[in-house]
Design a protein around this motif. Structure first.
Motif, PDB file in Angstrom:
ATOM      1  N   TYR A   1      67.905  53.692 -48.098  1.00  0.00           N
ATOM      2  CA  TYR A   1      68.128  52.295 -48.491  1.00  0.00           C
ATOM      3  C   TYR A   1      66.981  51.407 -48.005  1.00  0.00           C
ATOM      4  O   TYR A   1      66.496  50.528 -48.736  1.00  0.00           O
ATOM      5  CB  TYR A   1      69.447  51.786 -47.914  1.00  0.00           C
ATOM      6  N   ALA A   2      66.569  51.641 -46.758  1.00  0.00           N
ATOM      7  CA  ALA A   2      65.479  50.821 -46.198  1.00  0.00           C
ATOM      8  C   ALA A   2      64.174  51.047 -46.956  1.00  0.00           C
ATOM      9  O   ALA A   2      63.411  50.092 -47.180  1.00  0.00           O
ATOM     10  CB  ALA A   2      65.302  51.150 -44.721  1.00  0.00           C
TER      11      ALA A   2
ATOM     12  N   ALA B   1      62.179  48.062 -48.737  1.00  0.00           N
ATOM     13  CA  ALA B   1      60.826  47.765 -48.268  1.00  0.00           C
ATOM     14  C   ALA B   1      59.799  47.911 -49.390  1.00  0.00           C
ATOM     15  O   ALA B   1      58.881  47.084 -49.514  1.00  0.00           O
ATOM     16  CB  ALA B   1      60.475  48.685 -47.104  1.00  0.00           C
TER      17      ALA B   1
END
Length: 275
Positions: A257-258, A262
């Motif tokens: 998810y990060a 990002a």
């Protein structure tokens, strides 16, 4: 003459292929058939043991096995744990309500509505089998306390009988899954997690090279990643070091998810700076 013959042969082959496709749609896969056989054996074993133990509701044990039916071992264990915890909590609250509001319908229904609302509220913040356990603790009060409002002295026996049936169902489904080699959750999750990681990497490379791929692509990847959260939590009950593997899998999912967020943020920042 050869052309009509070849045309007839191709038509016959096409008809045979369509017939085989229809048969494949009706015939279950070996994995589905094995799952059905395991659950049937578990239900019959639970029913037999419930009659042998002379439980008040023998059918509840068989129904409990059907409710706990999951294709993978870890999923069944996770659901069984939260079903047991939810039943214990719901049974305790039921006895408390029967002691406080015995034979008072209005106060009992108000208390039950408040408890059920609290369980629904908690379930909204939980996931997977934890949310199921929260909901189960809510309607268990209806099964025990509300159903025995006119005879509160029988509430304790009803709570014990329900807990006994659910415990028997949990023991049976756990034994059947182990004895008949039910598929492990972690073995199936590992290639799924690797595939999702490769897809997210491709998404990030595209975002850095050509710009943000768009919210539709990101949403499709999220829809692919999100279902793995349940399997990651279910690993904990399968192995001795299952809780560490589960924590690692959850961390990996969070990292995916990060990475998505990002990469999209960097792509948008580059687009803004390039104007």
């Amino acid at each position: 003459m050869p052309e009509p013959a070849s045309r007839a042969a191709s038509q016959a082959g096409g008809a045979l292929d369509r017939l085989l496709d229809r048969l494949d749609a009706w015939v279950p896969s070996p994995a589905a058939l094995a799952f059905a056989v395991r659950i049937w054996i578990g239900m019959m074993a639970a029913l037999y043991l419930a009659f042998w133990l002379q439980l008040d509701s023998a059918s509840s044990a068989a129904v409990g096995v059907a409710i706990l039916a999951q294709p993978k071992r870890g999923q069944a264990i996770s659901k069984a744990v939260y079903r047991l915890l939810g039943t214990i909590l719901g049974g305790a609250v039921s006895l408390l309500f029967l002691a406080l509001f015995g034979q008072d319908r209005v106060e009992m229904l108000v208390a039950f509505a408040a408890w059920l609302g609290l369980c629904v509220f908690v379930a909204q913040y939980l996931q997977d089998t934890r949310a199921y356990g929260a909901m189960l603790s809510g309607y268990t009060v209806a099964i025990i306390a509300v159903a025995h409002l006119d005879a509160p002295q029988t509430g304790f026996d009803a709570a014990v009988a329900r807990l006994a049936a659910i415990t028997l169902a949990i023991v049976v489904i756990t034994f059947i899954n182990d004895a008949l080699a039910s598929p492990s959750t972690w073995r199936a999750l590992r290639p799924q997690l690797a595939g999702a990681h490769a897809a997210v990497q491709a998404f990030c490379r595209e975002a850095f090279a050509t710009g943000d791929p768009g919210v539709e692509r990101a949403a499709a990847l999220i829809a692919r990643i999100a279902p793995m959260r349940a399997d990651a939590s279910a690993i904990a009950g399968e192995l001795d070091d299952g809780r560490y593997r589960a924590a690692g899998a959850r961390s990996g999912i969070a990292a995916l998810y990060a990475m998505l967020a990002a990469s999209r943020a960097v792509a948008r920042a580059r687009a803004e700076l390039g104007r």
